[in-house]
Design a protein around this motif. Structure first.
Motif, PDB file in Angstrom:
ATOM      1  N   GLN A   3       6.784  -1.506   9.665  1.00 11.66           N
ATOM      2  CA  GLN A   3       5.697  -0.543   9.485  1.00 11.66           C
ATOM      3  C   GLN A   3       6.045   0.344   8.294  1.00 11.66           C
ATOM      4  OE1 GLN A   3       2.732  -0.167  11.301  1.00 11.66           O
ATOM      5  NE2 GLN A   3       3.315  -2.146  12.117  1.00 11.66           N
ATOM      6  N   VAL A   4       5.091   0.525   7.395  1.00 13.24           N
ATOM      7  CA  VAL A   4       5.315   1.326   6.203  1.00 13.24           C
ATOM      8  C   VAL A   4       4.187   2.340   6.080  1.00 13.24           C
ATOM      9  CG1 VAL A   4       5.502   1.276   3.685  1.00 13.24           C
ATOM     10  CG2 VAL A   4       6.459  -0.597   5.034  1.00 13.24           C
ATOM     11  N   GLU A   5       4.549   3.573   5.791  1.00 12.82           N
ATOM     12  CA  GLU A   5       3.538   4.590   5.532  1.00 12.82           C
ATOM     13  C   GLU A   5       3.412   4.743   4.024  1.00 12.82           C
ATOM     14  OE1 GLU A   5       3.759   9.160   5.880  1.00 12.82           O
ATOM     15  OE2 GLU A   5       2.922   8.449   7.808  1.00 12.82           O
ATOM     16  N   GLU A   7       0.790   6.410   0.718  1.00  8.78           N
ATOM     17  CA  GLU A   7      -0.185   7.457   0.441  1.00  8.78           C
ATOM     18  C   GLU A   7      -0.954   7.092  -0.816  1.00  8.78           C
ATOM     19  OE1 GLU A   7      -0.304  12.196  -0.616  1.00  8.78           O
ATOM     20  OE2 GLU A   7       1.333  11.440   0.627  1.00  8.78           O
ATOM     21  N   LYS A  12      -2.830   9.279   3.877  1.00 15.30           N
ATOM     22  CA  LYS A  12      -1.724   8.445   4.356  1.00 15.30           C
ATOM     23  C   LYS A  12      -2.275   7.274   5.165  1.00 15.30           C
ATOM     24  CE  LYS A  12       1.411  12.301   4.429  1.00 15.30           C
ATOM     25  NZ  LYS A  12       2.651  12.091   3.770  1.00 15.30           N
ATOM     26  N   TYR A  13      -1.626   6.140   4.978  1.00 11.61           N
ATOM     27  CA  TYR A  13      -2.000   4.919   5.700  1.00 11.61           C
ATOM     28  C   TYR A  13      -0.735   4.280   6.252  1.00 11.61           C
ATOM     29  CZ  TYR A  13      -6.235   5.449   2.879  1.00 11.61           C
ATOM     30  OH  TYR A  13      -7.366   5.937   2.287  1.00 11.61           O
ATOM     31  N   GLU A  14      -0.833   3.762   7.447  1.00 18.12           N
ATOM     32  CA  GLU A  14       0.263   3.037   8.084  1.00 18.12           C
ATOM     33  C   GLU A  14      -0.079   1.553   8.005  1.00 18.12           C
ATOM     34  OE1 GLU A  14       3.981   3.032  10.094  1.00 18.12           O
ATOM     35  OE2 GLU A  14       2.872   4.794   9.469  1.00 18.12           O
ATOM     36  N   LEU A  15       0.785   0.780   7.356  1.00 18.14           N
ATOM     37  CA  LEU A  15       0.541  -0.647   7.189  1.00 18.14           C
ATOM     38  C   LEU A  15       1.709  -1.461   7.711  1.00 18.14           C
ATOM     39  CD1 LEU A  15      -0.793  -0.622   3.525  1.00 18.14           C
ATOM     40  CD2 LEU A  15      -2.147  -0.756   5.609  1.00 18.14           C
ATOM     41  N   ALA A  16       1.411  -2.660   8.142  1.00 17.38           N
ATOM     42  CA  ALA A  16       2.445  -3.585   8.581  1.00 17.38           C
ATOM     43  C   ALA A  16       2.724  -4.567   7.444  1.00 17.38           C
ATOM     44  CB  ALA A  16       2.000  -4.347   9.826  1.00 17.38           C
ATOM     45  N   CYS A  17       3.974  -4.964   7.335  1.00 17.97           N
ATOM     46  CA  CYS A  17       4.345  -5.987   6.361  1.00 17.97           C
ATOM     47  C   CYS A  17       5.540  -6.754   6.917  1.00 17.97           C
ATOM     48  CB  CYS A  17       4.680  -5.365   5.007  1.00 17.97           C
ATOM     49  SG  CYS A  17       6.141  -4.321   5.000  1.00 17.97           S
ATOM     50  N   GLU A  22       9.125  -4.023   2.510  1.00 17.29           N
ATOM     51  CA  GLU A  22       8.709  -2.624   2.561  1.00 17.29           C
ATOM     52  C   GLU A  22       8.683  -1.982   1.162  1.00 17.29           C
ATOM     53  OE1 GLU A  22      10.876  -3.578   6.434  1.00 17.29           O
ATOM     54  OE2 GLU A  22      11.247  -3.919   4.299  1.00 17.29           O
ATOM     55  N   ARG A  26       5.552  -0.386  -0.972  1.00 12.75           N
ATOM     56  CA  ARG A  26       5.566   0.989  -1.481  1.00 12.75           C
ATOM     57  C   ARG A  26       5.314   1.018  -2.989  1.00 12.75           C
ATOM     58  NH1 ARG A  26      10.179   1.351   2.188  1.00 12.75           N
ATOM     59  NH2 ARG A  26       9.485   2.484   4.038  1.00 12.75           N
TER      60      ARG A  26
END
Length: 105
Positions: A3-5, A7, A12-17, A22, A26
């Motif tokens: 999970q990566v936050e 902006e 802010k968005y929380e995304l899975a990768c 990561e 970013r």
């Protein structure tokens, strides 16, 4: 899955990768955020959707230009290779002529 936050444009968005991706996510988010900031400065006040649409279009334009440049580079490289092959054939022909015994010898 990691999970990566990220902006973008102050949101802010929380995304899975995939694990290990990561930092790449970013980096991409920073590129999008920078382009979105350019758009915001250029157009002023606009809706979030319009700002992100213009950002996506500008990034797509850059991608298309880069792909075109890469394709032109491949074509130019293929043309250079073909020219070198023609030159090599001519050199081989010349070398074969020089190696033939002369009729007057």
């Amino acid at each position: 899955m990691a999970q990566v936050e990220i902006e973008i444009s102050g949101r802010k968005y929380e995304l899975a990768c995939r694990d290990g991706e990561e930092e790449r996510l970013r980096l991409l988010a920073r590129l999008v955020d920078a382009k979105a900031a350019d758009v915001a400065r250029a157009i002023g006040k606009a809706s979030e959707a319009r700002e992100l649409l213009l950002t996506a279009l500008l990034l797509a334009d850059e991608l298309d230009e880069a792909r075109g440049a890469a394709a032109r580079g491949r074509i130019e490289e293929a043309q250079r290779i073909a020219a070198m092959e023609r030159c090599a054939e001519k050199l081989e022909t010349l070398a074969a002529r020089l190696e033939k015994p002369s009729a007057s010898a």
